[in-house]
Scaffold this motif. Structure first.
Motif, PDB file in Angstrom:
ATOM      1  N   CYS A  48      69.082 -25.993 -40.988  1.00 23.85           N
ATOM      2  CA  CYS A  48      70.376 -26.646 -41.093  1.00 23.85           C
ATOM      3  C   CYS A  48      70.271 -28.098 -40.605  1.00 23.85           C
ATOM      4  CB  CYS A  48      71.393 -25.873 -40.255  1.00 23.85           C
ATOM      5  SG  CYS A  48      73.012 -26.680 -40.204  1.00 23.85           S
ATOM      6  N   CYS A  51      72.769 -28.291 -37.289  1.00 22.33           N
ATOM      7  CA  CYS A  51      72.517 -27.618 -36.000  1.00 22.33           C
ATOM      8  C   CYS A  51      71.083 -27.117 -35.859  1.00 22.33           C
ATOM      9  CB  CYS A  51      73.497 -26.471 -35.806  1.00 22.33           C
ATOM     10  SG  CYS A  51      73.106 -24.992 -36.760  1.00 22.33           S
ATOM     11  N   CYS A  68      73.995 -21.755 -43.473  1.00 23.58           N
ATOM     12  CA  CYS A  68      73.706 -21.659 -42.042  1.00 23.58           C
ATOM     13  C   CYS A  68      74.667 -20.664 -41.415  1.00 23.58           C
ATOM     14  CB  CYS A  68      73.842 -23.025 -41.372  1.00 23.58           C
ATOM     15  SG  CYS A  68      73.618 -22.941 -39.577  1.00 23.58           S
ATOM     16  N   CYS A  71      76.570 -22.412 -38.003  1.00 28.68           N
ATOM     17  CA  CYS A  71      77.677 -23.387 -38.060  1.00 28.68           C
ATOM     18  C   CYS A  71      78.407 -23.386 -39.399  1.00 28.68           C
ATOM     19  CB  CYS A  71      77.179 -24.796 -37.737  1.00 28.68           C
ATOM     20  SG  CYS A  71      76.282 -25.595 -39.086  1.00 28.68           S
ATOM     21  N   PHE A  73      77.276 -24.443 -42.356  1.00 26.71           N
ATOM     22  CA  PHE A  73      76.838 -25.457 -43.324  1.00 26.71           C
ATOM     23  C   PHE A  73      76.329 -24.788 -44.604  1.00 26.71           C
ATOM     24  CE2 PHE A  73      73.185 -27.602 -45.231  1.00 26.71           C
ATOM     25  CZ  PHE A  73      73.740 -28.823 -45.583  1.00 26.71           C
TER      26      PHE A  73
END
Ligand SMILES: [Zn+2]
Length: 198
Positions: A48, A51, A68, A71, A73
Motif C-alpha cells: 500500500c 500505509c 489494502c 487502510c 486503499f
C-alpha cells in the motif's frame, strides 16, 4: 528562432551527443535498477502506498483490484491518456526515435502522457517541444486511437530541432516516405491524417 524549425536534410536532426540507453534509468540517483515497468500492471503492486501494508486481491466493481485491508486503499487501474502530433511542414513530417522502452530504438510521432490539468492541445505542444525542440501550433484533431491517444495535426512555428532527453533522434521525413512507426496506433493516426487531408 522562427524559421530554424523548418525541415532540414535527412539526418540533420541528429544533433547533440547523448549516451545510448543501457537498460538503466539514467535519472536514478541511488540503486540504478533496470527498468521493468513504465506503467506497472496492478498485479505488480505489492504494498500500500499509503500505509505500507501488503496489498491483496479483492473483487471490487466487477473486477479484481489490489486492495489494502488495513487502510482501505484501492489501486484503481485506469488508462493513461496521451497526446501525440503529426507535425507537417514543407512536405515533411516530424518523427522521433525512442530512447526508452517500450519499443526503444523505434520511430514514432512525438507525443506522451497528458499531465493533470492539461488539454490535449497543450500536452501535444509540450511533448513535441520536449522531444524535438520544435514549437508547434495545433491545427486540428485527427482522432483518438488505442487506449487512449488523442492525435492532433500541427505545424511548426519556432524552436530548434534538437532531440530531447527521451529521444535518440528527431528528424524530418518526407510525408510520402515516413519510417515504419513502432506503434500501430501511431501508424493508424498517420494514415488517417494522410487520407483526410493535411
Ligand atoms: Zn494501506
Amino acid at each position: 528562432m522562427a524559421g530554424s524549425c523548418a525541415p532540414g536534410p535527412r539526418g540533420g536532426g541528429r544533433t547533440g551527443k547523448i549516451p545510448a540507453f543501457r537498460g538503466v534509468f539514467p535519472l536514478s540517483t541511488g540503486s540504478a535498477a533496470p527498468i521493468r515497468w513504465r506503467m506497472p500492471p496492478s498485479a505488480a503492486w505489492r504494498f500500500c502506498p499509503l500505509c505500507a501494508a501488503a496489498l491483496v486481491e479483492r473483487n471490487l466493481d466487477g473486477a479484481p483490484r489490489r486492495w489494502c485491508s488495513v487502510c482501505g486503499f484501492v489501486y484503481w487501474e485506469h488508462p493513461h491518456p496521451a497526446a501525440a502530433a503529426v507535425v507537417f511542414s514543407e512536405g515533411r513530417i516530424l518523427c522521433v526515435r525512442r530512447r526508452f522502452p517500450p519499443e526503444a530504438g523505434g520511430w514514432c510521432l512525438p507525443g506522451g502522457f497528458i499531465e493533470p490539468g492539461e488539454t490535449v492541445e497543450a500536452a501535444a505542444r509540450r511533448e513535441v517541444r520536449e522531444e524535438s525542440g520544435v514549437e508547434v501550433e495545433v491545427l486540428r484533431q485527427i482522432g483518438v486511437f488505442g487506449v487512449v491517444i488523442a492525435f492532433v495535426a500541427a505545424r511548426p512555428v519556432g524552436g530548434r530541432l534538437i532531440p530531447g532527453f527521451d529521444a535518440l533522434a528527431a528528424e524530418w521525413f518526407p510525408a510520402s516516405a515516413p519510417p515504419r512507426l513502432c506503434f500501430p496506433t501511431h501508424q493508424a493516426a498517420l494514415e488517417a491524417w494522410a487520407q483526410n487531408g493535411r
